[in-house]
Design a protein around this motif. Structure first.
Motif, PDB file in Angstrom:
ATOM      1  N   MET A   1      -8.078  -9.309   2.933  1.00 18.55           N
ATOM      2  CA  MET A   1      -6.987  -8.153   2.773  1.00 18.55           C
ATOM      3  C   MET A   1      -5.415  -8.613   2.880  1.00 18.55           C
ATOM      4  N   THR A   2      -4.582  -7.877   3.462  1.00 16.41           N
ATOM      5  CA  THR A   2      -3.358  -8.149   3.557  1.00 16.41           C
ATOM      6  C   THR A   2      -2.434  -7.279   4.342  1.00 16.41           C
ATOM      7  N   ALA A   3      -1.364  -7.891   4.356  1.00 15.34           N
ATOM      8  CA  ALA A   3      -0.280  -6.907   5.152  1.00 15.34           C
ATOM      9  C   ALA A   3       0.711  -6.351   4.329  1.00 15.34           C
ATOM     10  N   LEU A   4       1.144  -5.132   4.358  1.00 14.97           N
ATOM     11  CA  LEU A   4       1.960  -4.241   3.439  1.00 14.97           C
ATOM     12  C   LEU A   4       2.711  -3.578   4.315  1.00 14.97           C
ATOM     13  N   VAL A   5       4.061  -3.683   4.078  1.00 16.49           N
ATOM     14  CA  VAL A   5       5.050  -2.616   4.648  1.00 16.49           C
ATOM     15  C   VAL A   5       6.007  -2.087   3.750  1.00 16.49           C
ATOM     16  N   PHE A   6       6.161  -0.786   3.721  1.00 17.25           N
ATOM     17  CA  PHE A   6       6.997  -0.349   2.822  1.00 17.25           C
ATOM     18  C   PHE A   6       7.997   0.791   3.321  1.00 17.25           C
ATOM     19  N   ALA A   7       9.339   1.019   2.813  1.00 23.32           N
ATOM     20  CA  ALA A   7      10.052   1.877   3.139  1.00 23.32           C
ATOM     21  C   ALA A   7      10.653   2.582   1.979  1.00 23.32           C
ATOM     22  N   LEU A   8      10.103   3.740   1.930  1.00 23.97           N
ATOM     23  CA  LEU A   8      10.229   4.779   0.533  1.00 23.97           C
ATOM     24  C   LEU A   8      11.208   5.644   0.970  1.00 23.97           C
ATOM     25  N   GLN A   9      12.436   5.576  -0.217  1.00 29.18           N
ATOM     26  CA  GLN A   9      13.359   6.561  -0.196  1.00 29.18           C
ATOM     27  C   GLN A   9      13.562   6.790  -1.527  1.00 29.18           C
ATOM     28  N   ASP A  10      14.209   8.022  -1.761  1.00 26.09           N
ATOM     29  CA  ASP A  10      14.579   8.690  -3.336  1.00 26.09           C
ATOM     30  C   ASP A  10      15.437   7.972  -3.864  1.00 26.09           C
ATOM     31  N   ASP A  11      16.250   7.124  -3.340  1.00 25.45           N
ATOM     32  CA  ASP A  11      16.992   6.215  -4.068  1.00 25.45           C
ATOM     33  C   ASP A  11      16.772   4.710  -4.121  1.00 25.45           C
ATOM     34  N   GLN A  12      15.660   4.257  -3.161  1.00 24.79           N
ATOM     35  CA  GLN A  12      15.544   3.005  -2.994  1.00 24.79           C
ATOM     36  C   GLN A  12      14.178   2.800  -2.483  1.00 24.79           C
ATOM     37  N   ILE A  13      13.535   1.786  -2.967  1.00 22.34           N
ATOM     38  CA  ILE A  13      12.247   1.400  -2.201  1.00 22.34           C
ATOM     39  C   ILE A  13      12.134   0.052  -1.981  1.00 22.34           C
ATOM     40  N   CYS A  14      11.730  -0.549  -0.634  1.00 23.38           N
ATOM     41  CA  CYS A  14      11.745  -1.904  -0.157  1.00 23.38           C
ATOM     42  C   CYS A  14      10.293  -2.091   0.238  1.00 23.38           C
ATOM     43  N   VAL A  15       9.528  -3.225  -0.330  1.00 21.19           N
ATOM     44  CA  VAL A  15       8.178  -3.579   0.097  1.00 21.19           C
ATOM     45  C   VAL A  15       8.022  -4.929   0.525  1.00 21.19           C
ATOM     46  N   ALA A  16       7.326  -5.330   1.546  1.00 22.05           N
ATOM     47  CA  ALA A  16       7.072  -6.634   2.036  1.00 22.05           C
ATOM     48  C   ALA A  16       5.598  -6.757   2.056  1.00 22.05           C
ATOM     49  N   MET A  17       4.907  -7.935   1.443  1.00 21.91           N
ATOM     50  CA  MET A  17       3.668  -8.240   1.619  1.00 21.91           C
ATOM     51  C   MET A  17       3.520  -9.811   1.858  1.00 21.91           C
ATOM     52  N   ASP A  18       2.520 -10.126   2.515  1.00 16.54           N
ATOM     53  CA  ASP A  18       2.223 -11.652   2.989  1.00 16.54           C
ATOM     54  C   ASP A  18       1.246 -12.407   1.525  1.00 16.54           C
ATOM     55  N   THR A  19       1.209 -13.492   1.387  1.00 17.29           N
ATOM     56  CA  THR A  19       0.593 -14.116   0.272  1.00 17.29           C
ATOM     57  C   THR A  19      -0.806 -14.639   0.373  1.00 17.29           C
ATOM     58  N   LEU A  20      -1.467 -14.522   1.693  1.00 18.85           N
ATOM     59  CA  LEU A  20      -2.477 -15.221   2.009  1.00 18.85           C
ATOM     60  C   LEU A  20      -4.005 -14.607   1.484  1.00 18.85           C
ATOM     61  N   GLY A  53     -10.616  -9.463  -5.766  1.00 18.42           N
ATOM     62  CA  GLY A  53     -10.922  -9.569  -7.206  1.00 18.42           C
ATOM     63  C   GLY A  53     -10.797  -8.378  -7.799  1.00 18.42           C
ATOM     64  N   PHE A  54     -10.886  -7.210  -7.178  1.00 17.36           N
ATOM     65  CA  PHE A  54     -10.770  -5.766  -7.710  1.00 17.36           C
ATOM     66  C   PHE A  54      -9.322  -5.691  -8.177  1.00 17.36           C
ATOM     67  N   ILE A  55      -8.226  -5.901  -7.163  1.00 17.79           N
ATOM     68  CA  ILE A  55      -6.781  -5.737  -7.274  1.00 17.79           C
ATOM     69  C   ILE A  55      -6.416  -6.565  -8.476  1.00 17.79           C
ATOM     70  N   GLN A  89     -18.019  -3.291 -12.166  1.00 18.26           N
ATOM     71  CA  GLN A  89     -18.545  -4.421 -11.317  1.00 18.26           C
ATOM     72  C   GLN A  89     -19.417  -4.275 -10.476  1.00 18.26           C
ATOM     73  N   GLY A  90     -19.965  -3.055 -10.609  1.00 16.34           N
ATOM     74  CA  GLY A  90     -21.152  -2.941  -9.722  1.00 16.34           C
ATOM     75  C   GLY A  90     -21.000  -2.504  -8.171  1.00 16.34           C
ATOM     76  N   GLY A  91     -19.725  -2.242  -8.057  1.00 16.04           N
ATOM     77  CA  GLY A  91     -19.292  -1.842  -6.637  1.00 16.04           C
ATOM     78  C   GLY A  91     -18.262  -2.595  -6.052  1.00 16.04           C
ATOM     79  N   LEU A  92     -17.757  -2.607  -4.926  1.00 15.07           N
ATOM     80  CA  LEU A  92     -17.000  -3.410  -4.444  1.00 15.07           C
ATOM     81  C   LEU A  92     -17.770  -4.301  -3.201  1.00 15.07           C
ATOM     82  N   SER A  93     -18.865  -4.262  -3.282  1.00 18.07           N
ATOM     83  CA  SER A  93     -19.627  -5.335  -2.283  1.00 18.07           C
ATOM     84  C   SER A  93     -19.394  -5.062  -0.887  1.00 18.07           C
ATOM     85  N   GLY A  94     -19.271  -3.628  -0.501  1.00 14.23           N
ATOM     86  CA  GLY A  94     -19.092  -3.235   0.802  1.00 14.23           C
ATOM     87  C   GLY A  94     -17.712  -3.213   1.275  1.00 14.23           C
TER      88      GLY A  94
END
Length: 211
Positions: A1-20, A53-55, A89-94
Motif C-alpha cells: 500500500m502507501t502513504a498519501l497526504v493531500f491538502a485540497l483547496q479550491d485554488d491549489q492542491i498539494c499531494v505527498a506520497m511515498d515510493t515504496l 497491480g490494479f493501480i 482480473q478476477g478480483g483484487l485477491s482479498g
C-alpha cells in the motif's frame, strides 16, 4: 500500500506520497515506484493506494485513452472502468484499492478531488476541502503551515506509526517522498525527502531481485 497526504483547496492542491512498494505476501520491499500519474493536458493528478497491480493498470489505461479528458469528464466514466478492470482480473485477491483524482474542474472553475474506493464499488465520492491522509495519524492543529514541510512531517509520522505495528499489519511506507503542487492550471512534481530506511530497502530489493 502507501502513504498519501493531500491538502485540497479550491485554488491549489498539494499531494505527498511515498515510493515504496511491498509484497502483499510478506510485507517486505519489492521495488520503488511513483504512485501517482500526472496528466498535464488534463490538469489532473491520479493517485492510488492499495493493490499495486490494479493501480498500475488503471494508470496505464488512463494514460493511453484519456490524455486530454478533464476531471469532470472522467468522473462520469471511471467507476465503470474500474469495476470492469477488477472483473477482468478476477478480483483484487482479498486486497482493497482506492483511486484518487485531483484536478481543475472546468465546470466549476476551481480545483476539486474525488475518491473511488473498491470497498464502495468505486462509487464517485467528492472529497471535502481541507487536509486528507491515509493511513490516519494524529495531527497537531496549527495555523503556521508551510509546504512541503508540513506534508513531509505527516508522512514521516505515518511511517513511524506504521513501523510500530506487527509486520503483517503494516502498510509499508518508505523510499522517498514525492510532492505535487497544482495551482494556476500548472502541475509541479519534485522529490522532497529520502527516508532513513531507503538504503536498507534498496539493499533488500537488490538481494531479492538476485535471489
Amino acid at each position: 500500500m502507501t502513504a498519501l497526504v493531500f491538502a485540497l483547496q479550491d485554488d491549489q492542491i498539494c499531494v505527498a506520497m511515498d515510493t515504496l512498494v511491498v509484497s502483499a505476501r510478506d510485507k517486505m520491499p519489492l521495488y520503488f515506484q511513483r504512485k501517482f500519474l500526472s496528466l498535464p493536458g488534463s490538469n489532473l493528478i491520479v493517485a492510488g493506494t492499495g493493490h499495486a497491480g490494479f493501480i498500475t493498470g488503471c494508470f496505464q489505461y488512463l494514460q493511453a485513452h484519456f490524455q486530454e479528458a478533464t476531471i469532470d469528464d472522467l468522473d462520469g466514466v471511471v467507476p465503470d472502468i474500474f469495476r470492469a478492470s477488477v472483473r477482468g482480473q478476477g478480483g483484487l485477491s482479498g486486497l482493497t484499492a482506492t483511486i484518487y483524482h485531483f484536478g481543475y474542474s472546468v465546470e466549476e472553475q476551481r480545483y476539486v478531488g474525488y475518491a473511488y474506493r473498491s470497498e464502495h464499488d468505486f462509487r464517485s465520492d467528492r472529497l471535502r476541502y481541507g487536509l486528507g491522509f491515509k493511513p490516519v495519524v494524529p495531527v497537531t492543529p496549527t495555523n503556521d503551515i508551510h509546504f512541503p514541510d508540513f506534508l513531509i512531517e505527516l508522512v514521516l509520522e505515518q511511517q513511524r506509526q506504521d513501523n510500530l505495528l506487527p509486520i503483517t499489519e503494516r502498510v509499508g511506507i518508505g523510499g522517498e517522498i514525492e510532492f505535487v503542487v497544482m495551482s494556476d492550471r500548472l502541475i509541479n512534481v519534485e522529490t522532497v525527502h529520502r527516508f532513513s530506511s531507503y538504503e536498507a530497502e534498496s539493499i533488500y530489493i537488490e538481494q531479492r531481485t538476485e535471489a
